[in-house]
Design a protein around this motif. Structure first.
Motif, PDB file in Angstrom:
ATOM      1  N   GLN A   1      -4.270  41.098  -4.946  1.00 22.35           N
ATOM      2  CA  GLN A   1      -3.058  41.138  -5.768  1.00 22.35           C
ATOM      3  C   GLN A   1      -2.383  42.504  -5.665  1.00 22.35           C
ATOM      4  OE1 GLN A   1      -4.614  40.098  -9.587  1.00 22.35           O
ATOM      5  NE2 GLN A   1      -4.263  37.909  -9.289  1.00 22.35           N
ATOM      6  N   LEU A   2      -3.192  43.556  -5.627  1.00 27.27           N
ATOM      7  CA  LEU A   2      -2.633  44.897  -5.468  1.00 27.27           C
ATOM      8  C   LEU A   2      -1.924  45.025  -4.125  1.00 27.27           C
ATOM      9  CD1 LEU A   2      -5.533  47.096  -6.883  1.00 27.27           C
ATOM     10  CD2 LEU A   2      -3.330  46.646  -7.941  1.00 27.27           C
ATOM     11  N   MET A   3      -2.525  44.457  -3.090  1.00 26.39           N
ATOM     12  CA  MET A   3      -1.904  44.511  -1.772  1.00 26.39           C
ATOM     13  C   MET A   3      -0.599  43.716  -1.747  1.00 26.39           C
ATOM     14  SD  MET A   3      -3.738  46.536  -0.009  1.00 26.39           S
ATOM     15  CE  MET A   3      -3.349  46.298   1.698  1.00 26.39           C
ATOM     16  N   GLU A   4      -0.564  42.576  -2.456  1.00 25.30           N
ATOM     17  CA  GLU A   4       0.671  41.782  -2.537  1.00 25.30           C
ATOM     18  C   GLU A   4       1.788  42.591  -3.189  1.00 25.30           C
ATOM     19  OE1 GLU A   4      -0.213  38.145  -4.561  1.00 25.30           O
ATOM     20  OE2 GLU A   4      -1.460  37.402  -2.934  1.00 25.30           O
ATOM     21  N   LYS A   5       1.444  43.300  -4.267  1.00 28.62           N
ATOM     22  CA  LYS A   5       2.447  44.137  -4.938  1.00 28.62           C
ATOM     23  C   LYS A   5       2.932  45.254  -4.017  1.00 28.62           C
ATOM     24  CE  LYS A   5       1.152  43.377  -9.710  1.00 28.62           C
ATOM     25  NZ  LYS A   5       2.337  42.898 -10.343  1.00 28.62           N
ATOM     26  N   ARG A   6       2.006  45.859  -3.277  1.00 31.70           N
ATOM     27  CA  ARG A   6       2.394  46.920  -2.350  1.00 31.70           C
ATOM     28  C   ARG A   6       3.288  46.369  -1.238  1.00 31.70           C
ATOM     29  NH1 ARG A   6      -2.365  50.381  -0.221  1.00 31.70           N
ATOM     30  NH2 ARG A   6      -0.587  51.589   0.505  1.00 31.70           N
ATOM     31  N   LEU A   7       3.020  45.121  -0.800  1.00 32.98           N
ATOM     32  CA  LEU A   7       3.853  44.481   0.205  1.00 32.98           C
ATOM     33  C   LEU A   7       5.260  44.234  -0.354  1.00 32.98           C
ATOM     34  CD1 LEU A   7       4.127  43.115   2.987  1.00 32.98           C
ATOM     35  CD2 LEU A   7       3.327  40.998   1.904  1.00 32.98           C
ATOM     36  N   GLU A   8       5.321  43.754  -1.593  1.00 36.40           N
ATOM     37  CA  GLU A   8       6.614  43.507  -2.231  1.00 36.40           C
ATOM     38  C   GLU A   8       7.415  44.789  -2.393  1.00 36.40           C
ATOM     39  OE1 GLU A   8       5.700  41.598  -5.911  1.00 36.40           O
ATOM     40  OE2 GLU A   8       5.003  39.761  -4.940  1.00 36.40           O
ATOM     41  N   ASN A   9       6.728  45.878  -2.684  1.00 41.97           N
ATOM     42  CA  ASN A   9       7.405  47.164  -2.888  1.00 41.97           C
ATOM     43  C   ASN A   9       7.739  47.870  -1.576  1.00 41.97           C
ATOM     44  OD1 ASN A   9       7.238  46.832  -5.658  1.00 41.97           O
ATOM     45  ND2 ASN A   9       5.354  48.011  -5.829  1.00 41.97           N
ATOM     46  N   GLY A  10       7.282  47.301  -0.467  1.00 41.88           N
ATOM     47  CA  GLY A  10       7.566  47.908   0.821  1.00 41.88           C
ATOM     48  C   GLY A  10       6.650  49.061   1.171  1.00 41.88           C
ATOM     49  N   GLU A  11       5.544  49.194   0.448  1.00 45.31           N
ATOM     50  CA  GLU A  11       4.607  50.295   0.717  1.00 45.31           C
ATOM     51  C   GLU A  11       3.750  50.016   1.948  1.00 45.31           C
ATOM     52  OE1 GLU A  11       2.358  51.109  -2.815  1.00 45.31           O
ATOM     53  OE2 GLU A  11       4.146  51.094  -4.065  1.00 45.31           O
ATOM     54  N   ILE A  12       3.531  48.731   2.247  1.00 38.47           N
ATOM     55  CA  ILE A  12       2.754  48.346   3.418  1.00 38.47           C
ATOM     56  C   ILE A  12       3.534  47.282   4.194  1.00 38.47           C
ATOM     57  CG2 ILE A  12       0.509  48.877   2.397  1.00 38.47           C
ATOM     58  CD1 ILE A  12       0.138  45.854   1.950  1.00 38.47           C
ATOM     59  N   THR A  13       3.156  47.088   5.442  1.00 39.55           N
ATOM     60  CA  THR A  13       3.821  46.082   6.267  1.00 39.55           C
ATOM     61  C   THR A  13       3.106  44.742   6.129  1.00 39.55           C
ATOM     62  OG1 THR A  13       2.443  46.547   8.190  1.00 39.55           O
ATOM     63  CG2 THR A  13       4.474  47.844   7.954  1.00 39.55           C
ATOM     64  N   GLN A  14       3.738  43.702   6.636  1.00 39.09           N
ATOM     65  CA  GLN A  14       3.134  42.363   6.616  1.00 39.09           C
ATOM     66  C   GLN A  14       1.829  42.368   7.403  1.00 39.09           C
ATOM     67  OE1 GLN A  14       4.341  39.663   4.918  1.00 39.09           O
ATOM     68  NE2 GLN A  14       2.542  38.484   5.548  1.00 39.09           N
ATOM     69  N   GLU A  15       1.789  43.118   8.504  1.00 38.02           N
ATOM     70  CA  GLU A  15       0.576  43.182   9.323  1.00 38.02           C
ATOM     71  C   GLU A  15      -0.579  43.819   8.549  1.00 38.02           C
ATOM     72  OE1 GLU A  15       3.588  44.452  10.542  1.00 38.02           O
ATOM     73  OE2 GLU A  15       4.037  42.607  11.622  1.00 38.02           O
ATOM     74  N   GLU A  16      -0.276  44.886   7.809  1.00 41.73           N
ATOM     75  CA  GLU A  16      -1.320  45.532   7.003  1.00 41.73           C
ATOM     76  C   GLU A  16      -1.825  44.590   5.912  1.00 41.73           C
ATOM     77  OE1 GLU A  16      -0.081  50.236   7.218  1.00 41.73           O
ATOM     78  OE2 GLU A  16       1.105  48.890   5.922  1.00 41.73           O
ATOM     79  N   TYR A  17      -0.906  43.832   5.335  1.00 42.55           N
ATOM     80  CA  TYR A  17      -1.302  42.864   4.310  1.00 42.55           C
ATOM     81  C   TYR A  17      -2.201  41.787   4.915  1.00 42.55           C
ATOM     82  CZ  TYR A  17      -1.058  38.982   1.041  1.00 42.55           C
ATOM     83  OH  TYR A  17      -1.388  37.950   0.209  1.00 42.55           O
ATOM     84  N   GLU A  18      -1.819  41.269   6.069  1.00 40.59           N
ATOM     85  CA  GLU A  18      -2.614  40.236   6.733  1.00 40.59           C
ATOM     86  C   GLU A  18      -4.000  40.771   7.110  1.00 40.59           C
ATOM     87  OE1 GLU A  18      -1.905  37.063   6.993  1.00 40.59           O
ATOM     88  OE2 GLU A  18       0.093  37.327   6.110  1.00 40.59           O
ATOM     89  N   GLU A  19      -4.060  42.023   7.542  1.00 41.11           N
ATOM     90  CA  GLU A  19      -5.351  42.644   7.876  1.00 41.11           C
ATOM     91  C   GLU A  19      -6.234  42.741   6.636  1.00 41.11           C
ATOM     92  OE1 GLU A  19      -8.443  44.552   9.876  1.00 41.11           O
ATOM     93  OE2 GLU A  19      -6.738  43.421  10.667  1.00 41.11           O
ATOM     94  N   ALA A  20      -5.659  43.151   5.527  1.00 38.47           N
ATOM     95  CA  ALA A  20      -6.423  43.238   4.279  1.00 38.47           C
ATOM     96  C   ALA A  20      -6.888  41.858   3.843  1.00 38.47           C
ATOM     97  CB  ALA A  20      -5.567  43.886   3.194  1.00 38.47           C
ATOM     98  N   LYS A  21      -6.022  40.880   4.009  1.00 36.49           N
ATOM     99  CA  LYS A  21      -6.363  39.509   3.645  1.00 36.49           C
ATOM    100  C   LYS A  21      -7.498  38.998   4.537  1.00 36.49           C
ATOM    101  CE  LYS A  21      -3.878  35.203   2.850  1.00 36.49           C
ATOM    102  NZ  LYS A  21      -2.608  34.542   2.995  1.00 36.49           N
ATOM    103  N   ARG A  22      -7.423  39.316   5.825  1.00 37.51           N
ATOM    104  CA  ARG A  22      -8.472  38.888   6.761  1.00 37.51           C
ATOM    105  C   ARG A  22      -9.804  39.532   6.404  1.00 37.51           C
ATOM    106  NH1 ARG A  22     -11.017  40.849  10.760  1.00 37.51           N
ATOM    107  NH2 ARG A  22      -9.789  42.739  10.943  1.00 37.51           N
ATOM    108  N   ARG A  23      -9.779  40.808   6.042  1.00 40.15           N
ATOM    109  CA  ARG A  23     -11.019  41.515   5.667  1.00 40.15           C
ATOM    110  C   ARG A  23     -11.651  40.914   4.424  1.00 40.15           C
ATOM    111  NH1 ARG A  23      -9.139  47.444   5.553  1.00 40.15           N
ATOM    112  NH2 ARG A  23      -7.911  47.395   7.443  1.00 40.15           N
ATOM    113  N   ARG A  24     -10.805  40.415   3.527  1.00 40.52           N
ATOM    114  CA  ARG A  24     -11.308  39.793   2.306  1.00 40.52           C
ATOM    115  C   ARG A  24     -11.924  38.427   2.572  1.00 40.52           C
ATOM    116  NH1 ARG A  24      -9.432  40.130  -3.026  1.00 40.52           N
ATOM    117  NH2 ARG A  24     -11.296  39.003  -3.496  1.00 40.52           N
ATOM    118  N   GLY A  25     -11.604  37.843   3.733  1.00 36.56           N
ATOM    119  CA  GLY A  25     -12.148  36.543   4.069  1.00 36.56           C
ATOM    120  C   GLY A  25     -11.335  35.407   3.497  1.00 36.56           C
ATOM    121  N   LYS A  26     -10.064  35.661   3.193  1.00 35.01           N
ATOM    122  CA  LYS A  26      -9.208  34.603   2.634  1.00 35.01           C
ATOM    123  C   LYS A  26      -8.126  34.238   3.599  1.00 35.01           C
ATOM    124  CE  LYS A  26     -10.027  35.506  -2.161  1.00 35.01           C
ATOM    125  NZ  LYS A  26      -9.506  35.556  -3.457  1.00 35.01           N
TER     126      LYS A  26
END
Length: 65
Positions: free
Chosen positions: A40-65
């Motif tokens: 959820q924190l990563m989603e907020k950072r993605l919405e705020n433009g703090e991270i890119t879609q690729e960084e979000y997807e990488e974090a999501k992949r690491r979480r196993g979701k």
């Protein structure tokens, strides 16, 4: 009043203060909400433009979701 009664009263006051301190430590955290999920924190950072879609997807992949 003898010295024995004075010591008992002082000891009672100290014990009550310790109990009050312990109880206040436990009740302070009752009003706070639990920390947000890391995804959820990563989603907020993605919405705020703090991270890119690729960084979000990488974090999501690491979480196993």
């Amino acid at each position: 009043m003898t010295a024995e009664y004075v010591i008992r009263i002082i000891l009672l006051i100290v014990v009550l203060i310790v109990i009050i301190i312990i109880l206040s430590r436990f009740t302070v955290n009752k009003g706070k909400k639990p920390p947000a999920d890391s995804l959820q924190l990563m989603e907020k950072r993605l919405e705020n433009g703090e991270i890119t879609q690729e960084e979000y997807e990488e974090a999501k992949r690491r979480r196993g979701k």
